[in-house]
Design a protein around this motif. Structure first.
Motif: not given
Length: 339
Positions: A189-205, A267-269, A290-296
């Motif tokens: 339920s998330y776009s590839n762009e959103k997933i890449v943006h979030m996971l890019s913060h963990f470059s060692n993974i 969980p999906m909203s 609860d959400q998939f964003n910078i606060k997470s």
């Protein structure tokens, strides 16, 4: 006894579970037909279908929830009513239903014995965990989407006598498990762009992402691999991963727990069933976002560094449950024939 096994085709969990159930059903002395309705699955069944229906599907969006407008536009109420009316459930002694609306409503209207064998049957059980926030509409949908007269539920734990632990596919139960230091991701339920943006913060993974929103594989920032959903590739990634980041569905989290892999769910909203699943998983010690964003980010970082395991005992109970279901069906058949 003639049996119709009706399976929900939205998402992959129902069909994946059916792969384990169908051979058990076929081992009993019954005449078995299969029905699938829905348009959102990436997994197919290696068995011939008697009925393939449009049904009523929820369409995944790209912002963490169901795409309401696409769901409405894809819904064909007159076709659904026609399918319910025309489906010849009266030709069967028993309908085994995995959250499939056409056969459930057809059986209800024509008074044919129909038993629910699904995760949703457990979620609506009064003893199963629920989120703190009430969701009247979500609860209504779960109860009325595919109504049945008897319920056999599957959940993460035995919350009542009518609830059994998850069915684990043979590909998982009998597989060799490894740890190749990558994390598997399935967030449809998330776009590839959103997933890449979030996971890019963990470059060692190293992240292996399976996506409903692409047709070709791609690599991003040298450590995020995105591939179309493929059952064999997904299982291979799951068996060899360190942990799984996924939605709060049922089958995938259950398999991750069985494999004693780390698990983080989002969980999906607006999806009440997943909110209920998240409540159950959180009680077991699973990390829930609860959400998939910078606060997470800090919570994801904490999960990545956590090495604690959650141990579950998911015995192979499929044959025992199927026997109970068929026994109930034979009893109904006997009672109806004596009327």
């Amino acid at each position: 006894m003639k049996v119709l096994y009706a399976i929900q085709g939205t998402g992959n969990g129902h069909l994946s579970r059916a792969r384990a159930i169908i051979p058990i059903l076929e081992s009993h002395k019954i005449e078995l037909d299969l029905l699938v309705s829905g348009i959102q699955a990436d997994v197919s069944l290696p068995y011939p279908l008697k009925y393939k229906l449009n049904g009523l599907s929820f369409i995944f969006g790209k912002k963490g929830g169901v795409d309401l407008w696409k769901t409405i536009s894809k819904t064909k109420p007159f076709k659904l009513l026609k399918e319910i009316k025309k489906l010849p459930v009266e030709e069967y002694d028993l309908i085994i239903n995995d959250f499939e609306p056409v056969s459930a409503w057809s059986a209800k209207l024509k008074k044919i014995p129909c038993v629910s064998f699904s995760h949703q049957a457990a979620v609506i059980n009064e003893k199963a965990p629920k989120p703190v926030a009430k969701n009247i509409l979500g609860s209504f949908i779960l109860n009325k989407y595919a109504p049945t007269e008897k319920q056999f539920g599957l959940h993460f734990e035995n919350y009542s006598n009518e609830i059994y632990t998850p069915i684990i596919r043979d590909e998982i139960r009998h597989a060799s498990v490894e740890n190749n230091d990558h994390y598997t991701v399935y967030l449809p339920s998330y776009s590839n762009e959103k997933i890449v943006h979030m996971l890019s913060h963990f470059s060692n993974i190293k992240w292996e992402v399976f996506s409903k929103h692409c047709t070709e594989a791609s690599i991003h920032n040298n450590h995020i691999h995105i591939s179309p959903v493929n059952n064999e590739a997904f299982i291979k990634s799951l068996l060899s991963c360190t942990g799984m980041l996924c939605g709060a569905g049922f089958e995938t989290p259950a398999e991750v727990l069985y494999l004693e892999k780390k698990l983080l769910v989002i969980p999906m909203s607006g999806q009440y069933e997943q909110q209920c699943n998240a409540a159950a998983l959180e009680k077991m010690g699973v990390t829930v976002l609860d959400q998939f964003n910078i606060k997470s980010l800090s919570k994801i970082e904490e999960w990545l560094s956590n090495t604690e395991k959650i141990v579950v005992d998911y015995k192979d109970e499929v044959n025992a449950i199927v026997k109970e279901i068929l026994h109930w069906g034979m009893k109904q058949k006997s009672e109806n024939s004596s009327l």
